[in-house]
Design an enzyme around this catalytic site. Structure first.
Site, short mmCIF file in Angstrom:
data_model
loop_
_atom_site.label_atom_id
_atom_site.label_comp_id
_atom_site.label_asym_id
_atom_site.label_seq_id
_atom_site.Cartn_x
_atom_site.Cartn_y
_atom_site.Cartn_z
N ALA A 1 0.88 -1.17 0.00
CA ALA A 1 0.00 0.00 0.00
C ALA A 1 0.92 1.22 0.00
CB ALA A 1 -0.86 -0.02 1.26
N GLY B 1 0.64 -4.94 1.08
CA GLY B 1 -0.59 -4.90 0.27
C GLY B 1 -0.37 -5.50 -1.11
N GLU C 1 -0.95 -9.07 -0.54
CA GLU C 1 -2.39 -9.24 -0.24
C GLU C 1 -3.22 -9.13 -1.52
OE1 GLU C 1 -2.14 -6.23 2.86
OE2 GLU C 1 -3.05 -7.68 4.23
N GLU D 1 4.66 -5.49 7.18
CA GLU D 1 3.98 -4.38 7.83
C GLU D 1 4.44 -4.15 9.26
OE1 GLU D 1 2.66 -6.53 5.79
OE2 GLU D 1 0.96 -5.73 4.69
N1 T1G Z 1 4.82 3.28 -0.07
C1 T1G Z 1 5.34 4.48 -0.43
N2 T1G Z 1 6.63 4.69 -0.80
C2 T1G Z 1 7.43 3.60 -0.81
C3 T1G Z 1 6.97 2.32 -0.44
C4 T1G Z 1 5.59 2.17 -0.06
N3 T1G Z 1 5.06 1.00 0.26
N4 T1G Z 1 8.03 1.46 -0.55
C5 T1G Z 1 9.08 2.18 -0.97
N5 T1G Z 1 8.73 3.47 -1.12
C6 T1G Z 1 9.60 4.56 -1.60
C7 T1G Z 1 10.83 4.78 -0.74
O1 T1G Z 1 10.54 5.64 0.35
C8 T1G Z 1 11.79 5.40 -1.72
O2 T1G Z 1 11.38 6.76 -1.88
C9 T1G Z 1 11.45 4.69 -3.03
O3 T1G Z 1 10.11 4.16 -2.86
C10 T1G Z 1 12.39 3.54 -3.34
O4 T1G Z 1 12.42 2.73 -2.16
C11 T1G Z 1 -2.50 -2.64 3.56
C12 T1G Z 1 -0.71 -1.60 5.26
C13 T1G Z 1 9.80 -2.38 -2.28
C14 T1G Z 1 11.82 -3.70 -1.53
O5 T1G Z 1 6.77 -2.23 3.89
O6 T1G Z 1 10.73 -2.76 1.23
O7 T1G Z 1 1.09 -2.56 2.40
O8 T1G Z 1 13.54 7.93 -1.13
O9 T1G Z 1 14.93 2.77 -1.85
O10 T1G Z 1 15.72 -0.53 -2.55
O11 T1G Z 1 -1.49 -4.52 4.51
O12 T1G Z 1 11.09 -0.09 -0.97
O13 T1G Z 1 13.11 7.44 -3.57
O14 T1G Z 1 11.71 9.17 -2.39
O15 T1G Z 1 13.47 1.06 -0.66
O16 T1G Z 1 14.38 -0.87 -4.71
C15 T1G Z 1 4.16 -2.64 3.16
C16 T1G Z 1 8.47 -1.22 1.81
C17 T1G Z 1 3.54 -1.30 3.14
C18 T1G Z 1 7.63 -2.47 1.67
C19 T1G Z 1 12.08 -1.67 -2.97
N6 T1G Z 1 5.29 -2.69 2.25
N7 T1G Z 1 9.36 -1.03 0.69
O17 T1G Z 1 13.40 -1.47 -2.49
O18 T1G Z 1 13.79 0.95 -3.18
S1 T1G Z 1 2.17 -1.19 4.26
C20 T1G Z 1 6.53 -2.45 2.72
C21 T1G Z 1 10.48 -1.81 0.53
C22 T1G Z 1 1.00 -2.20 3.53
C23 T1G Z 1 -1.20 -3.39 3.70
C24 T1G Z 1 -0.13 -2.64 4.41
C25 T1G Z 1 11.38 -1.42 -0.61
C26 T1G Z 1 11.25 -2.32 -1.84
P1 T1G Z 1 12.51 7.90 -2.28
P2 T1G Z 1 13.73 1.87 -1.88
P3 T1G Z 1 14.42 -0.51 -3.29
#
Ligand code: T1G
Length: 646
Positions: free
Chosen positions: A61, A100, A103, A123
């Protein structure tokens, strides 16, 4: 448009294109929701493939949306709608399918994956739990035993494991979209069992063991156990009730300070290696690094570069010291293999990438040389005078000094634009913080190179201008002044440690001093006194003069049994410091915490005002990644800022 629709015969291919991670923001969900209706009604379409553009399926998400109420269609709504679609949906996963994103894939009727794809529900890293069915659908697809580590313990699954567990129906070896379309085209209209079928209860012993394991791994964070409870609620009361309870828990946790802190750090840590002012500067390629000094810091720094795949030459003045340094390095790699973090073969490969040399001549071909010798200005100056003569004119020269002014070190260094401070924190192959301390002459290219290297090493780089102790040690010094003042005023040092441990630090400031060694701080105090600074006699001075330097001498503030790091109250220490301990009323626990966090924030504001740090967030990153500030609190600046706004 962030969703494109292509037709491959009777199969519709939907591509989510929302860089950088295809996050399922509101507009993406709304477009997908409409497309379910459209494709269900299209007689030409027999099946749907859902994929992500770029390097991954979906990263989750959109975390950036969490500070405001969810907009419709919510992700659970969208997933239920896909699940009820007339046409079968196939998720085609490559790169990452996280949170998400996984999911969403669970709401599809089938899942296929490219080799090397990674699936997970991280999460809990953000202080929340999966809020769109992950705690209910995943266990019903792969079983409780395999699902709970993913949901509550941050475990990720690769394609092979996902296929083995039944999370993925097929691995596509060739081009993913083509393979997914071929898979979808062969689907009959019969459906796999719904992802919401009942789960049998494995009994109390299973839940007790899972709770104990999850609580231990949670390290004080509340989301992991909440995630486990959500799984269990669905087992006890059925999937519908489980989905409702999961959503309520997710929405409630999203508003907590703990989650706000963890999300704040999530974005800060990703932005840190890419400061805006360096984004257009090309870093220098670093293919060979020299490290001068094979002691604790030098070997740790060498290991950090090797762990990032960079070849290293370790330099010492004499052969025996070099041998010791190489042996330390070998020990670090094979210890990681014994703990299962890397294979024996990988440990051997990392060691094979290290060569040693006696003297500095062997470093002449290095692209970067990091000095990690004794913390003495003249010793460092001499090293850089030799490096300036021996190394290539374009080699980056870095000092690992933690206190000395880099301008003094580089005083006679030709071409100081290639000189920079890289302050690693011990153990350098473990601690993520790297203070990047430019010299006034440091070029932006060398600065960009430092940040790029930090990113390559998985470190959190923070730029510091020059002051005594830079950002972190200057704030540590302020903490020491405050804690010493509290002890003098009558608050027992053990009470201070206990208060900060309960606040979330792994250990209190006095336990920390015993571990690091009191003599380091004592040396700095004596040096300050020699410079004419007024440093009143303190309890620490009395302890060091009595030979109590910490764990390494069997006692400092606390007593320690031989070979045991458990601190025990010490009558001897109490007697030694008694002349300096006040008889005032000791502060209560919350007063101790407020006083010390307030002092950290106060020093942080001064550091900001002087331009030593670029932002309050950088100061928090220093505290979190260099000094053990609890992640669930976000950092002293975040915490005091939130209190001020409350
Ligand atoms: N939402 C918004 N921005 C995100 C994001 C996300 N989920 N994930 C990464 N970014 C931004 C990050 O801040 C950075 O921004 C850019 O993308 C590149 O990230 C309903 C509630 C996917 C493995 O926890 O693990 O889903 O600094 O440097 O090394 O149940 O990003 O460039 O401006 O990390 O290639 C759950 C989090 C969300 C995964 C990619 N998902 N992300 O790694 O790039 S909550 C996560 C990561 C959710 C649901 C729930 C990694 C990546 P900027 P990066 P990367």
């Amino acid at each position: 448009m962030t969703i494109t629709l292509d037709r491959h015969g009777s199969v519709a291919v939907l591509t989510i294109d929302n860089p950088p991670v295809n996050a399922l923001k509101t507009s993406v969900r709304a477009q997908l929701y409409q497309l379910v209706e459209v494709l269900d009604a299209d007689p030409e379409i027999s099946a749907v493939v859902l994929r992500g553009a770029g390097k991954l399926f979906v990263g989750g998400a959109d975390i950036g949306e969490f500070d405001r109420p969810p907009e419709t269609p919510t992700l659970p709504d969208l997933i239920l709608r896909v699940e009820a679609a007339v046409k079968p949906w196939v998720a085609a996963i490559h790169g990452h399918a996280l949170g998400g994103g996984l999911e969403m894939a669970l709401g599809c009727h089938y899942r296929v994956a490219a080799l090397g794809a990674v699936m997970g529900l991280p999460e809990v890293n953000l202080g929340i739990i999966p809020g769109a069915g992950g705690t209910q659908r995943l266990p019903r697809l792969i079983g409780l035993e395999a699902a709970i580590p993913v949901i509550a313990e941050r475990v990720m699954l690769d394609s092979d494991r996902a296929l083995q567990l039944g999370l993925v129906d097929r691995i596509i070896e060739g081009p993913l979209t083509e393979g997914a379309v071929a898979f979808a085209a062969r689907l009959s209209q019969t459906r796999p069992p719904a992802g919401t079928r009942p789960l049998s209860d494995p009994g109390p012993a299973f839940w007790e063991a899972a709770s104990a394991r999850v609580a231990k791994a949670a390290k004080g964070q509340s989301a992991p156990l909440a995630a486990l409870h959500a799984v269990r609620h669905g087992v006890d009361h059925g999937c519908e009730a489980g989905l409702r309870q999961e959503r309520e828990t997710f929405l409630a946790l999203k508003t907590t300070q703990e989650s706000a802190a963890l999300r704040y750090l999530f974005f800060a840590e990703r932005a840190a290696p890419r400061p805006a002012d360096l984004r257009d500067v090309t870093p220098r390629p670093i293919a060979l690094v020299g490290v001068v000094g094979g002691g604790t810091m030098g070997s740790g720094i060498a290991a950090a570069f090797r762990n990032a795949g960079v070849p290293v030459i370790l330099s010492e003045r004499e052969a025996p010291a070099l041998e010791r340094g190489l042996a330390t390095l070998r020990g670090l790699f094979y210890a990681a293999a014994r703990r299962g973090h890397i294979s024996e073969a990988e440990a051997a490969a990392r060691m094979a990438g290290v060569t040693g040399c006696v003297g500095l001549e062997g470093l002449s071909s290095c692209d970067l040389v990091v000095e990690a010798v004794f913390e003495d200005l003249n010793v460092k100056r001499k090293v850089f005078a030799d490096l300036g003569r021996l190394c290539r004119a374009d080699a980056v020269l870095a000092t690992n000094t933690s206190y000395i002014d880099p301008r003094q070190i580089a005083l006679n260094l030709p071409a100081p634009e290639r000189f920079i401070g890289l302050h690693f924190f011990s153990p350098a192959h473990v601690m993520k913080l790297l203070e990047v301390v430019p010299h006034p002459a440091t070029s932006s290219e060398v600065l960009a190179t430092a940040f790029q290297l930090a990113r390559q090493m998985g470190k959190v780089p923070v730029r510091s201008d020059i002051c005594e102790g830079f950002i972190g040690n200057r704030m540590l010094k302020r903490t020491r002044v405050e804690t010493e003042a509290l002890v003098r005023a009558g608050t027992p040092f053990a009470a201070i440690d206990a208060a900060l441990r309960r606040f979330g630090f792994a250990m209190g400031p006095f336990e920390m001093q015993d571990m690091a060694g009191l003599d380091i701080a004592y040396m700095n105090r004596e040096a300050a006194r020699a410079r004419g600074e007024s440093v009143p006699e303190g309890p620490l001075d009395l302890l060091v003069r009595a030979g109590r330097k910490g764990i390494k001498t069997g006692g400092g503030w606390y007593d320690y049994a031989q070979g045991d790091r458990t601190p025990h109250p010490s009558e001897a220490a109490a007697a030694i410091i008694a002349p300096l301990v006040g008889a005032g009323a000791p502060l209560a626990e919350d007063q101790i915490v407020d006083r010390l966090i307030g002092a950290l924030a106060d020093e942080g504001r001064a550091i900001l005002a002087e331009g030593i740090a670029s932002s309050a967030t950088d100061i928090d990153l220093v505290q979190i990644h260099g000094y053990g500030f609890p992640r669930t609190k976000g950092g002293p600046m975040f915490l005091t800022d939130r209190k001020a706004k409350a």
